[in-house]
Design a protein around this motif. Sequence first.
Motif, PDB file in Angstrom:
ATOM      1  N   ARG A 224    -129.765 -48.229 -97.890  1.00  0.00           N
ATOM      2  CA  ARG A 224    -130.387 -49.254 -98.732  1.00  0.00           C
ATOM      3  C   ARG A 224    -129.702 -50.609 -98.581  1.00  0.00           C
ATOM      4  O   ARG A 224    -130.361 -51.658 -98.596  1.00  0.00           O
ATOM      5  N   LEU A 225    -128.388 -50.585 -98.425  1.00  0.00           N
ATOM      6  CA  LEU A 225    -127.663 -51.847 -98.226  1.00  0.00           C
ATOM      7  C   LEU A 225    -128.048 -52.480 -96.890  1.00  0.00           C
ATOM      8  O   LEU A 225    -128.243 -53.701 -96.797  1.00  0.00           O
ATOM      9  N   SER A 226    -128.181 -51.642 -95.860  1.00  0.00           N
ATOM     10  CA  SER A 226    -128.597 -52.140 -94.546  1.00  0.00           C
ATOM     11  C   SER A 226    -130.014 -52.708 -94.602  1.00  0.00           C
ATOM     12  O   SER A 226    -130.312 -53.722 -93.963  1.00  0.00           O
ATOM     13  N   GLN A 227    -130.886 -52.039 -95.367  1.00  0.00           N
ATOM     14  CA  GLN A 227    -132.260 -52.499 -95.476  1.00  0.00           C
ATOM     15  C   GLN A 227    -132.318 -53.896 -96.106  1.00  0.00           C
ATOM     16  O   GLN A 227    -133.092 -54.748 -95.680  1.00  0.00           O
ATOM     17  N   ARG A 228    -131.468 -54.112 -97.082  1.00  0.00           N
ATOM     18  CA  ARG A 228    -131.513 -55.390 -97.814  1.00  0.00           C
ATOM     19  C   ARG A 228    -130.761 -56.510 -97.105  1.00  0.00           C
ATOM     20  O   ARG A 228    -131.231 -57.653 -97.069  1.00  0.00           O
ATOM     21  N   TYR A 229    -129.591 -56.182 -96.534  1.00  0.00           N
ATOM     22  CA  TYR A 229    -128.742 -57.237 -95.986  1.00  0.00           C
ATOM     23  C   TYR A 229    -128.504 -57.132 -94.477  1.00  0.00           C
ATOM     24  O   TYR A 229    -127.865 -58.015 -93.899  1.00  0.00           O
ATOM     25  N   GLY A 230    -128.961 -56.064 -93.843  1.00  0.00           N
ATOM     26  CA  GLY A 230    -128.755 -55.910 -92.402  1.00  0.00           C
ATOM     27  C   GLY A 230    -127.743 -54.824 -92.069  1.00  0.00           C
ATOM     28  O   GLY A 230    -126.991 -54.355 -92.932  1.00  0.00           O
ATOM     29  N   ARG A 231    -127.738 -54.406 -90.803  1.00  0.00           N
ATOM     30  CA  ARG A 231    -126.827 -53.343 -90.356  1.00  0.00           C
ATOM     31  C   ARG A 231    -125.368 -53.723 -90.568  1.00  0.00           C
ATOM     32  O   ARG A 231    -124.549 -52.884 -90.950  1.00  0.00           O
ATOM     33  N   ARG A 232    -125.032 -54.970 -90.267  1.00  0.00           N
ATOM     34  CA  ARG A 232    -123.637 -55.403 -90.339  1.00  0.00           C
ATOM     35  C   ARG A 232    -123.065 -55.170 -91.735  1.00  0.00           C
ATOM     36  O   ARG A 232    -121.962 -54.621 -91.882  1.00  0.00           O
ATOM     37  N   ALA A 233    -123.809 -55.553 -92.750  1.00  0.00           N
ATOM     38  CA  ALA A 233    -123.330 -55.389 -94.127  1.00  0.00           C
ATOM     39  C   ALA A 233    -123.238 -53.914 -94.513  1.00  0.00           C
ATOM     40  O   ALA A 233    -122.227 -53.463 -95.074  1.00  0.00           O
ATOM     41  N   GLY A 234    -124.284 -53.146 -94.209  1.00  0.00           N
ATOM     42  CA  GLY A 234    -124.310 -51.738 -94.594  1.00  0.00           C
ATOM     43  C   GLY A 234    -123.234 -50.915 -93.916  1.00  0.00           C
ATOM     44  O   GLY A 234    -122.501 -50.156 -94.573  1.00  0.00           O
ATOM     45  N   LEU A 235    -123.112 -51.054 -92.606  1.00  0.00           N
ATOM     46  CA  LEU A 235    -122.140 -50.251 -91.856  1.00  0.00           C
ATOM     47  C   LEU A 235    -120.710 -50.679 -92.158  1.00  0.00           C
ATOM     48  O   LEU A 235    -119.807 -49.831 -92.263  1.00  0.00           O
TER      49      LEU A 235
ATOM     50  N   SER B 289    -139.308 -53.206 -91.785  1.00  0.00           N
ATOM     51  CA  SER B 289    -139.279 -53.567 -93.203  1.00  0.00           C
ATOM     52  C   SER B 289    -138.793 -52.425 -94.094  1.00  0.00           C
ATOM     53  O   SER B 289    -138.326 -52.647 -95.213  1.00  0.00           O
ATOM     54  N   THR B 290    -138.885 -51.188 -93.609  1.00  0.00           N
ATOM     55  CA  THR B 290    -138.449 -50.024 -94.401  1.00  0.00           C
ATOM     56  C   THR B 290    -137.533 -49.085 -93.618  1.00  0.00           C
ATOM     57  O   THR B 290    -137.115 -48.063 -94.146  1.00  0.00           O
ATOM     58  N   ARG B 291    -137.218 -49.424 -92.379  1.00  0.00           N
ATOM     59  CA  ARG B 291    -136.549 -48.476 -91.481  1.00  0.00           C
ATOM     60  C   ARG B 291    -135.201 -47.995 -91.988  1.00  0.00           C
ATOM     61  O   ARG B 291    -134.938 -46.792 -92.062  1.00  0.00           O
ATOM     62  N   ALA B 292    -134.310 -48.910 -92.335  1.00  0.00           N
ATOM     63  CA  ALA B 292    -132.947 -48.512 -92.721  1.00  0.00           C
ATOM     64  C   ALA B 292    -132.949 -47.651 -93.975  1.00  0.00           C
ATOM     65  O   ALA B 292    -132.202 -46.677 -94.082  1.00  0.00           O
ATOM     66  N   LYS B 293    -133.805 -48.009 -94.930  1.00  0.00           N
ATOM     67  CA  LYS B 293    -133.904 -47.226 -96.170  1.00  0.00           C
ATOM     68  C   LYS B 293    -134.368 -45.807 -95.876  1.00  0.00           C
ATOM     69  O   LYS B 293    -133.816 -44.834 -96.399  1.00  0.00           O
ATOM     70  N   THR B 294    -135.376 -45.678 -95.025  1.00  0.00           N
ATOM     71  CA  THR B 294    -135.888 -44.349 -94.645  1.00  0.00           C
ATOM     72  C   THR B 294    -134.832 -43.550 -93.898  1.00  0.00           C
ATOM     73  O   THR B 294    -134.644 -42.353 -94.144  1.00  0.00           O
ATOM     74  N   GLN B 295    -134.127 -44.201 -92.984  1.00  0.00           N
ATOM     75  CA  GLN B 295    -133.088 -43.519 -92.212  1.00  0.00           C
ATOM     76  C   GLN B 295    -131.983 -43.006 -93.124  1.00  0.00           C
ATOM     77  O   GLN B 295    -131.461 -41.900 -92.925  1.00  0.00           O
ATOM     78  N   GLY B 296    -131.611 -43.794 -94.135  1.00  0.00           N
ATOM     79  CA  GLY B 296    -130.596 -43.348 -95.080  1.00  0.00           C
ATOM     80  C   GLY B 296    -131.045 -42.128 -95.857  1.00  0.00           C
ATOM     81  O   GLY B 296    -130.274 -41.185 -96.063  1.00  0.00           O
ATOM     82  N   THR B 297    -132.304 -42.123 -96.269  1.00  0.00           N
ATOM     83  CA  THR B 297    -132.846 -40.980 -97.014  1.00  0.00           C
ATOM     84  C   THR B 297    -132.856 -39.723 -96.157  1.00  0.00           C
ATOM     85  O   THR B 297    -132.503 -38.626 -96.623  1.00  0.00           O
ATOM     86  N   VAL B 298    -133.248 -39.858 -94.894  1.00  0.00           N
ATOM     87  CA  VAL B 298    -133.273 -38.712 -93.976  1.00  0.00           C
ATOM     88  C   VAL B 298    -131.862 -38.159 -93.767  1.00  0.00           C
ATOM     89  O   VAL B 298    -131.647 -36.947 -93.760  1.00  0.00           O
ATOM     90  N   ASP B 299    -130.884 -39.052 -93.642  1.00  0.00           N
ATOM     91  CA  ASP B 299    -129.507 -38.592 -93.436  1.00  0.00           C
ATOM     92  C   ASP B 299    -128.953 -37.884 -94.675  1.00  0.00           C
ATOM     93  O   ASP B 299    -128.068 -37.031 -94.564  1.00  0.00           O
ATOM     94  N   VAL B 300    -129.453 -38.238 -95.856  1.00  0.00           N
ATOM     95  CA  VAL B 300    -129.083 -37.493 -97.061  1.00  0.00           C
ATOM     96  C   VAL B 300    -129.552 -36.048 -96.935  1.00  0.00           C
ATOM     97  O   VAL B 300    -128.809 -35.094 -97.223  1.00  0.00           O
ATOM     98  N   LEU B 301    -130.789 -35.873 -96.474  1.00  0.00           N
ATOM     99  CA  LEU B 301    -131.337 -34.522 -96.295  1.00  0.00           C
ATOM    100  C   LEU B 301    -130.539 -33.739 -95.259  1.00  0.00           C
ATOM    101  O   LEU B 301    -130.296 -32.543 -95.419  1.00  0.00           O
ATOM    102  N   ILE B 302    -130.117 -34.418 -94.191  1.00  0.00           N
ATOM    103  CA  ILE B 302    -129.322 -33.757 -93.152  1.00  0.00           C
ATOM    104  C   ILE B 302    -127.992 -33.273 -93.726  1.00  0.00           C
ATOM    105  O   ILE B 302    -127.554 -32.142 -93.486  1.00  0.00           O
ATOM    106  N   ALA B 303    -127.325 -34.146 -94.493  1.00  0.00           N
ATOM    107  CA  ALA B 303    -126.036 -33.782 -95.087  1.00  0.00           C
ATOM    108  C   ALA B 303    -126.181 -32.604 -96.044  1.00  0.00           C
ATOM    109  O   ALA B 303    -125.389 -31.650 -96.010  1.00  0.00           O
ATOM    110  N   LEU B 304    -127.189 -32.649 -96.898  1.00  0.00           N
ATOM    111  CA  LEU B 304    -127.392 -31.574 -97.866  1.00  0.00           C
ATOM    112  C   LEU B 304    -127.800 -30.266 -97.188  1.00  0.00           C
ATOM    113  O   LEU B 304    -127.385 -29.183 -97.608  1.00  0.00           O
TER     114      LEU B 304
END
Length: 435
Positions: free
Chosen positions: A91-102, A373-388
């Motif tokens: 979600r942070l990457s979606q709002r501010y970019g990869r640099r901020a999120g990572l 416009s939604t990619r980073a947010k979706t990717q974060g959600t998918v990675d939550v499912l992978i971790a769980l």
Amino acid sequence: MMIHRDSVKVLDVQSASLQNYIHSSEKQKALYKRTLFVVSISQIFGGAGLAAGVTVGALLAQQMLGTDAYAGLPSALLTLGSAGAALFVGRLSQRYGRRAGLTAGFMTGGLGAIGVILAAIMNSVFLLFTSLLVYGAGSATNLQARYAGTDLANGKQRATAISMTMVFTTFGAVAGPNLVNVMGDFALSIGVPSLAGPFILGAASYILAGLVLFFMLRPDPLVIARTIESTNQERSDKGVLSTIEHTENKRGIIVGATIMVLTQIVMVAIMTMTPVHMMHHGHGLGAVGLVIGFHIGAMYLPSLVTGFLVDKLGRMAMSIASGTTLLLAGLFAAFAPGDSMVLMVIALSLLGLGWNFGLISGTALIVDSTETSTRAKTQGTVDVLIALSGAAGGALSGLIVAGSSYSTLSLVGGILSLLLIPVVKWSQGGKNNTL
């Protein structure tokens, strides 16, 4: 008034810089290559941070608690922290970019490692468990960094971009555990418990990974990709086609997530109980380490070839290859004599390779099926499912072995991987050629 004018000038400069990339394919290609380089460097540090801490987390908990009963808690806390951080970083990457999120994710992981060191010095179990939860942010960020290289990649480069960052993760992941003794001795020399030593490496590695991204990931690839996509959308008249593409994108997201979740469950379940199975058949720690080493190598080292195959043969073909390879791994593990080192090496190598096929093809599908416009947010959600799903696979594996046997677990895992075939068939019910 002067401040306002300065702000306007900064915005004008940023806008001009973005326009240069929008209208220059050469600049886009150059930024794509630079992004891959920067992310790959950060992955070396990130891999070292992840592996160094995970190697001794259970031992540190065992030492501080004085019992084996809760030695598995560090792994569970790391997984839980990873799941929460994946959502946060996405979600942070979606709002501010990869640099901020990572950057934020790696820095948070570094702070968690420092907390573990302080917990060991203070002998505080509460601080240890809290810090391990925060430390999980590093592993989540390390996994999400694979997406950054794909933001400016075209459809025929995405899997290759993913695989390149995964290969560089291997260097750090291999170096981390091999420095455990060195870092333990260093920790003792400065008055810190030896088992906290690898977390010193973990803290330094995660913080360095964050600094590399903060200073070098400029301009932000996701921001550039989002601007390019927005410009292209303004130039095109979508109409009915927009609805069709949106439906197909949802199908691709579901398929990509399912592929990664299934492969994660199967891989983690069989891998978790393999050391226990081997120890019961008289193998020593050296033999167990060798088998797991081959397994980890097979998880990451084939990535460049896998990425090429996913881009050339297609996401679905390699997803079927993932299911088939995992089935073979399950069969080898189930029917191999417990005292056969060679067959266990083959089984666990196939297990790692099947996971590799699934992760790269599934990740590529997620990138194909999302808009910037939604990619980073979706990717974060998918990675939550992978971790769980990984946590669930690890927890269920012990119950299955306790209630039946390692062979049963391996067979169940192999059969479960066959579910990838109907998933692929369902995906082909759509008309998206990228699938």
